[in-house]
Write a protein that holds these residues in place. Structure first.
Motif, PDB file in Angstrom:
ATOM      1  N   UNK A   1       0.787  -1.325   0.142  1.00  0.00           N
ATOM      2  CA  UNK A   1      -0.020  -0.020   0.077  1.00  0.00           C
ATOM      3  C   UNK A   1       1.043   1.107  -0.122  1.00  0.00           C
ATOM      4  N   UNK A   2       2.158   1.179   0.438  1.00  0.00           N
ATOM      5  CA  UNK A   2       2.790   2.295   0.760  1.00  0.00           C
ATOM      6  C   UNK A   2       3.163   3.004  -0.510  1.00  0.00           C
ATOM      7  N   UNK A   3       2.837   4.206  -0.984  1.00  0.00           N
ATOM      8  CA  UNK A   3       3.353   4.622  -2.247  1.00  0.00           C
ATOM      9  C   UNK A   3       4.919   5.203  -2.345  1.00  0.00           C
ATOM     10  N   UNK A   4       5.603   5.000  -3.280  1.00  0.00           N
ATOM     11  CA  UNK A   4       7.015   5.689  -3.101  1.00  0.00           C
ATOM     12  C   UNK A   4       7.093   7.027  -3.302  1.00  0.00           C
ATOM     13  N   UNK A   5       7.646   7.836  -2.585  1.00  0.00           N
ATOM     14  CA  UNK A   5       7.800   9.163  -2.829  1.00  0.00           C
ATOM     15  C   UNK A   5       9.175   9.358  -3.864  1.00  0.00           C
ATOM     16  N   UNK A   6       9.336  10.611  -4.162  1.00  0.00           N
ATOM     17  CA  UNK A   6      10.618  10.979  -4.804  1.00  0.00           C
ATOM     18  C   UNK A   6      11.845  10.653  -3.854  1.00  0.00           C
ATOM     19  N   UNK A   7      11.527  11.075  -2.619  1.00  0.00           N
ATOM     20  CA  UNK A   7      12.611  10.572  -1.709  1.00  0.00           C
ATOM     21  C   UNK A   7      12.894   9.352  -1.442  1.00  0.00           C
ATOM     22  N   UNK A   8      11.826   8.610  -1.510  1.00  0.00           N
ATOM     23  CA  UNK A   8      11.838   7.316  -1.594  1.00  0.00           C
ATOM     24  C   UNK A   8      12.534   6.488  -2.444  1.00  0.00           C
ATOM     25  N   UNK A   9      12.314   6.822  -3.704  1.00  0.00           N
ATOM     26  CA  UNK A   9      12.643   6.458  -4.957  1.00  0.00           C
ATOM     27  C   UNK A   9      14.455   6.887  -5.007  1.00  0.00           C
ATOM     28  N   UNK A  10      14.699   8.028  -4.656  1.00  0.00           N
ATOM     29  CA  UNK A  10      16.148   8.575  -4.796  1.00  0.00           C
ATOM     30  C   UNK A  10      17.028   7.732  -3.946  1.00  0.00           C
ATOM     31  N   UNK A  11      16.451   7.641  -2.574  1.00  0.00           N
ATOM     32  CA  UNK A  11      17.179   6.672  -1.583  1.00  0.00           C
ATOM     33  C   UNK A  11      17.383   5.199  -2.109  1.00  0.00           C
ATOM     34  N   UNK A  12      16.229   4.767  -2.844  1.00  0.00           N
ATOM     35  CA  UNK A  12      16.420   3.212  -3.276  1.00  0.00           C
ATOM     36  C   UNK A  12      17.128   3.097  -4.605  1.00  0.00           C
ATOM     37  N   UNK A  13      17.396   4.067  -5.084  1.00  0.00           N
ATOM     38  CA  UNK A  13      18.375   4.173  -6.550  1.00  0.00           C
ATOM     39  C   UNK A  13      19.565   4.182  -6.116  1.00  0.00           C
TER      40      UNK A  13
ATOM     41  N   UNK B   1       1.277  17.583   7.633  1.00  0.00           N
ATOM     42  CA  UNK B   1       2.608  17.983   8.032  1.00  0.00           C
ATOM     43  C   UNK B   1       3.455  16.847   8.649  1.00  0.00           C
ATOM     44  N   UNK B   2       2.788  15.967   9.403  1.00  0.00           N
ATOM     45  CA  UNK B   2       3.509  14.643   9.745  1.00  0.00           C
ATOM     46  C   UNK B   2       3.967  13.907   8.641  1.00  0.00           C
ATOM     47  N   UNK B   3       3.062  13.657   7.457  1.00  0.00           N
ATOM     48  CA  UNK B   3       3.151  12.867   6.635  1.00  0.00           C
ATOM     49  C   UNK B   3       4.584  13.579   5.771  1.00  0.00           C
ATOM     50  N   UNK B   4       4.451  14.881   5.686  1.00  0.00           N
ATOM     51  CA  UNK B   4       5.559  15.685   4.878  1.00  0.00           C
ATOM     52  C   UNK B   4       6.744  15.538   5.497  1.00  0.00           C
ATOM     53  N   UNK B   5       6.873  15.405   6.780  1.00  0.00           N
ATOM     54  CA  UNK B   5       7.895  15.316   7.548  1.00  0.00           C
ATOM     55  C   UNK B   5       8.600  13.868   7.321  1.00  0.00           C
ATOM     56  N   UNK B   6       7.782  12.823   7.164  1.00  0.00           N
ATOM     57  CA  UNK B   6       8.438  11.405   6.677  1.00  0.00           C
ATOM     58  C   UNK B   6       8.635  11.433   5.456  1.00  0.00           C
ATOM     59  N   UNK B   7       8.587  12.353   4.689  1.00  0.00           N
ATOM     60  CA  UNK B   7       8.693  12.139   3.193  1.00  0.00           C
ATOM     61  C   UNK B   7       7.639  11.376   2.373  1.00  0.00           C
ATOM     62  N   UNK B   8       6.519  11.444   3.041  1.00  0.00           N
ATOM     63  CA  UNK B   8       5.485  10.628   2.549  1.00  0.00           C
ATOM     64  C   UNK B   8       4.348  11.451   1.774  1.00  0.00           C
ATOM     65  N   UNK B   9       4.800  12.767   1.643  1.00  0.00           N
ATOM     66  CA  UNK B   9       3.901  13.479   0.882  1.00  0.00           C
ATOM     67  C   UNK B   9       4.704  14.837   0.295  1.00  0.00           C
ATOM     68  N   UNK B  10       4.701  15.032  -0.874  1.00  0.00           N
ATOM     69  CA  UNK B  10       5.695  16.150  -1.263  1.00  0.00           C
ATOM     70  C   UNK B  10       5.240  17.632  -0.908  1.00  0.00           C
TER      71      UNK B  10
END
Length: 272
Positions: free
Chosen positions: A1-13, A217-226
């Motif tokens: 269910x968790x969607x990859x954010x740009x931050x997630x993708x960059x870290x995984x790359x 704002x909590x989601x943004x702090x976790x890089x879960x929302x742009x």
């Protein structure tokens, strides 16, 4: 269910590139690398990786190639490729193909792979999970809810299962129940950013803009929302509270098309 954010993708790359340097002949690593590029919209790079996989005949290699074909609008080619998978009754193959179709917006195609093995895998957690997600994807909320509850009974601390249930309650406009399900998801994983986003949408629909903002704002702090989405949600919440000037400042800089898309996103989450 968790969607990859740009931050997630960059870290995984970064992590994938380091692993590939150590194991350049690993098909599994290269497939994951291709998916990361597909997730970030870099189809040309993904195609280059896929065409140079060490093993092009494994089911996993065929699934990622089919994913690329679907992203290019080549449904027939993707189906023909997937038809060459020899063991169509293997649970891992069925789940991989089904989630690939589901991710690409073809829940009916996913169910076409799932239904023939229903009798064999009806009690398997992985099978139940993908069927539940398919039902949700098709808007079959009443059919999905019992499956998510069954999964929660099997694994009560699974954040994705609670989040799946939360999405269903949201679609049924049962916002309080959706918030409760998100809270249980966060007990299982307190960094499950999607649960905070969903809670934010629930509070927004209930007219509690302050609580909604706190969740966004909590989601943004976790890089879960742009950040741009956070600012837009803040702007919409401010406008809803009648704070026109402050809300307008947050929304400033977005085109009418972008504002429409953000507004429709909230509308879609509310079932409007």
């Amino acid at each position: 269910f968790k969607q990859k954010t740009a931050y997630d993708i960059a870290s995984c790359l970064v992590g994938a590139e380091m692993c590939i340097r150590d194991s350049p002949d690993s098909t599994a690593l290269m497939i994951e690398y291709a998916y990361l590029h597909l997730d970030s919209g870099k189809r040309a790079k993904a195609r280059e990786i896929i065409e140079n996989l060490p093993d092009t005949y494994s089911p996993e290699a065929k699934v990622v190639r089919a994913h690329l074909l679907l992203s290019e609008g080549k449904l027939d080619d993707a189906e023909q490729l997937l038809d060459t998978i020899e063991d169509k009754e293997d649970l891992a193959n069925v789940v991989d193909v089904s989630y690939m179709y589901l991710d690409m917006g073809y829940p009916d195609k996913a169910l076409a792979w799932l239904n023939p093995v229903k009798e064999e895998y009806a009690d398997e957690e992985a099978y139940i999970a993908v069927v539940a997600d398919c039902y949700y994807g098709k808007g079959m909320i009443e059919e999905a809810i019992p499956l998510y509850n069954q999964l929660i009974d099997q694994n009560p601390y699974s954040a994705p299962y609670w989040f799946g249930l939360a999405r269903c309650h949201f679609e049924d406009l049962n916002f309080d129940q959706a918030i409760d399900a998100c809270d249980y998801a966060l007990i299982g994983d307190d960094e499950f950013a999607d649960a905070y986003v969903m809670k934010g949408h629930c509070f927004y629909q209930l007219g509690n803009e302050d609580a909604a903002l706190e969740c966004y704002q909590k989601a943004e702090q976790m890089h879960g929302l742009a950040p741009e989405f956070v600012y837009t949600y803040i702007g919409l919440c401010k406008v809803s509270k009648g704070e026109w000037e402050e809300g307008g400042n947050y929304l400033k800089g977005y085109s009418q098309t972008e504002y429409y898309l953000f507004d429709r996103l909230l509308g879609c989450y509310s079932g409007q």
